[in-house]
Scaffold this motif. Structure first.
Motif, PDB file in Angstrom:
ATOM      1  N   LEU A   3      49.945  57.329   3.407  1.00  0.00           N
ATOM      2  CA  LEU A   3      50.101  57.407   4.861  1.00  0.00           C
ATOM      3  C   LEU A   3      51.405  56.752   5.306  1.00  0.00           C
ATOM      4  O   LEU A   3      52.108  57.272   6.180  1.00  0.00           O
ATOM      5  CB  LEU A   3      48.907  56.735   5.545  1.00  0.00           C
ATOM      6  N   ALA A   4      51.737  55.597   4.702  1.00  0.00           N
ATOM      7  CA  ALA A   4      52.976  54.902   5.062  1.00  0.00           C
ATOM      8  C   ALA A   4      54.197  55.754   4.750  1.00  0.00           C
ATOM      9  O   ALA A   4      55.158  55.808   5.528  1.00  0.00           O
ATOM     10  CB  ALA A   4      53.056  53.570   4.324  1.00  0.00           C
ATOM     11  N   ALA A   5      54.175  56.434   3.603  1.00  0.00           N
ATOM     12  CA  ALA A   5      55.298  57.295   3.230  1.00  0.00           C
ATOM     13  C   ALA A   5      55.401  58.500   4.162  1.00  0.00           C
ATOM     14  O   ALA A   5      56.512  58.951   4.491  1.00  0.00           O
ATOM     15  CB  ALA A   5      55.139  57.754   1.784  1.00  0.00           C
ATOM     16  N   LEU A   6      54.257  59.018   4.609  1.00  0.00           N
ATOM     17  CA  LEU A   6      54.281  60.135   5.558  1.00  0.00           C
ATOM     18  C   LEU A   6      54.945  59.724   6.872  1.00  0.00           C
ATOM     19  O   LEU A   6      55.709  60.503   7.457  1.00  0.00           O
ATOM     20  CB  LEU A   6      52.856  60.622   5.834  1.00  0.00           C
ATOM     21  N   ILE A   7      54.649  58.511   7.329  1.00  0.00           N
ATOM     22  CA  ILE A   7      55.281  58.022   8.559  1.00  0.00           C
ATOM     23  C   ILE A   7      56.794  58.029   8.404  1.00  0.00           C
ATOM     24  O   ILE A   7      57.535  58.499   9.280  1.00  0.00           O
ATOM     25  CB  ILE A   7      54.774  56.602   8.892  1.00  0.00           C
ATOM     26  N   GLU A   8      57.275  57.516   7.270  1.00  0.00           N
ATOM     27  CA  GLU A   8      58.722  57.471   7.034  1.00  0.00           C
ATOM     28  C   GLU A   8      59.310  58.876   6.948  1.00  0.00           C
ATOM     29  O   GLU A   8      60.352  59.169   7.560  1.00  0.00           O
ATOM     30  CB  GLU A   8      59.013  56.708   5.746  1.00  0.00           C
ATOM     31  N   ASP A   9      58.656  59.760   6.202  1.00  0.00           N
ATOM     32  CA  ASP A   9      59.203  61.101   5.986  1.00  0.00           C
ATOM     33  C   ASP A   9      59.259  61.909   7.283  1.00  0.00           C
ATOM     34  O   ASP A   9      60.254  62.591   7.562  1.00  0.00           O
ATOM     35  CB  ASP A   9      58.367  61.844   4.944  1.00  0.00           C
ATOM     36  N   VAL A  10      58.185  61.842   8.069  1.00  0.00           N
ATOM     37  CA  VAL A  10      58.151  62.613   9.310  1.00  0.00           C
ATOM     38  C   VAL A  10      59.185  62.084  10.300  1.00  0.00           C
ATOM     39  O   VAL A  10      59.914  62.855  10.944  1.00  0.00           O
ATOM     40  CB  VAL A  10      56.736  62.587   9.924  1.00  0.00           C
ATOM     41  N   ASN A  11      59.291  60.771  10.424  1.00  0.00           N
ATOM     42  CA  ASN A  11      60.263  60.201  11.363  1.00  0.00           C
ATOM     43  C   ASN A  11      61.698  60.471  10.936  1.00  0.00           C
ATOM     44  O   ASN A  11      62.603  60.542  11.775  1.00  0.00           O
ATOM     45  CB  ASN A  11      60.026  58.696  11.512  1.00  0.00           C
ATOM     46  N   ALA A  12      61.921  60.636   9.629  1.00  0.00           N
ATOM     47  CA  ALA A  12      63.265  60.960   9.153  1.00  0.00           C
ATOM     48  C   ALA A  12      63.695  62.359   9.590  1.00  0.00           C
ATOM     49  O   ALA A  12      64.894  62.673   9.600  1.00  0.00           O
ATOM     50  CB  ALA A  12      63.323  60.849   7.631  1.00  0.00           C
TER      51      ALA A  12
END
Length: 253
Positions: free
Chosen positions: A57-66
């Motif tokens: 979930l944490a990685a998804l937050i980073e990827d989507v915001n990028a």
């Protein structure tokens, strides 16, 4: 006359224990698996599975915001309480089916604590109390987090990695992660992604200071942390800690 199957007792149902149990059962052994705690051991309940669920979930937050401004608009924010609930459901779903899966493979599962009566006999104390005399015994009881002498875990303000998965129910405003190895950096990253202010403290001169991890990998991780806003303090450790007003005050040197 067919050979009598070997009777094997395995103490501990973590990855080491259940893999031995399943492999031996496939080879024809009569296997008894003994577990005093939660089925699946540390990996399922306090380690790999819950941690990787939160990290995903944490990685998804980073990827989507990028991708903001590149076809997507807006920023994604994490909900830590909801993430913990999701993590619990994932773990519980696997754990509830774990003994059923083992029994289908021919492994007998006993709930209780194993104690040696002598070199060949095991007494199981607890829910499935009995005495076993197997041909072979495998001890796979795992390990527990090592306490730091200057700031021992209290389960409330100072948490070890097991406390993190079991006892942390609310996102802290700020966190000091003591130890820049794999577990520390993963927990630091996911807490930052959900909104905590994170400081990493590592006694060595680089994060992930392991012989099998190249220095360039450590440098890449440290650059990423700087970009995200995670503070990294190297060459330091905690020499004193005290709890004051619900916060932990630490001394670094």
């Amino acid at each position: 006359m067919a050979n009598k199957p070997i009777e094997l007792a395995v103490i501990g149902s973590g990855p080491g224990g259940y893999k031995v149990a399943v492999s031996a059962a496939h080879l024809g052994a009569r296997v008894t698996l003994i577990e005093k705690g939660l089925p699946g051991g540390t990996c399922l309940n306090q380690g790999c599975v819950p941690k990787k669920t939160l990290l995903y979930l944490a990685a998804l937050i980073e990827d989507v915001n990028a991708l903001n401004g590149q076809g997507l608009e807006g920023q994604v924010r994490g909900n830590f309480s909801a993430a913990l609930s999701h993590k619990d459901k994932v773990v519980e779903g696997i754990r509830d089916n774990f003994p059923v899966w083992l029994r289908r493979l021919g492994v007998r599962v006993l709930k209780g604590e194993a104690a040696f009566l002598d070199e060949r006999r095991i007494q199981v104390e607890g829910e499935d109390a009995q005495i076993l005399s197997p041909d072979r015994i495998v001890i796979a009881t795992g390990a527990v987090p090592r306490e730091h002498p200057a700031c021992p875990a209290d389960g409330v303000h100072i948490l070890n990695s097991q406390d993190f998965m079991f006892r942390l129910r609310h996102l802290p405003r700020s966190v000091l992660c003591l130890g820049g190895g794999a577990i520390g950096t993963e927990l630091g990253f996911l807490l930052h992604q959900f909104g905590s202010r994170v400081t990493m403290v590592e006694q060595a001169e680089r994060l992930l200071d392991k012989p099998n991890i190249p220095a360039r990998a450590s440098a890449l991780l440290e650059r990423k942390f700087r970009r995200l806003g995670v503070e990294v303090r190297k060459g330091l450790t905690v020499t004193a800690a005290r709890i004051e007003g619900g916060e932990v005050e630490v001394t670094l040197s």
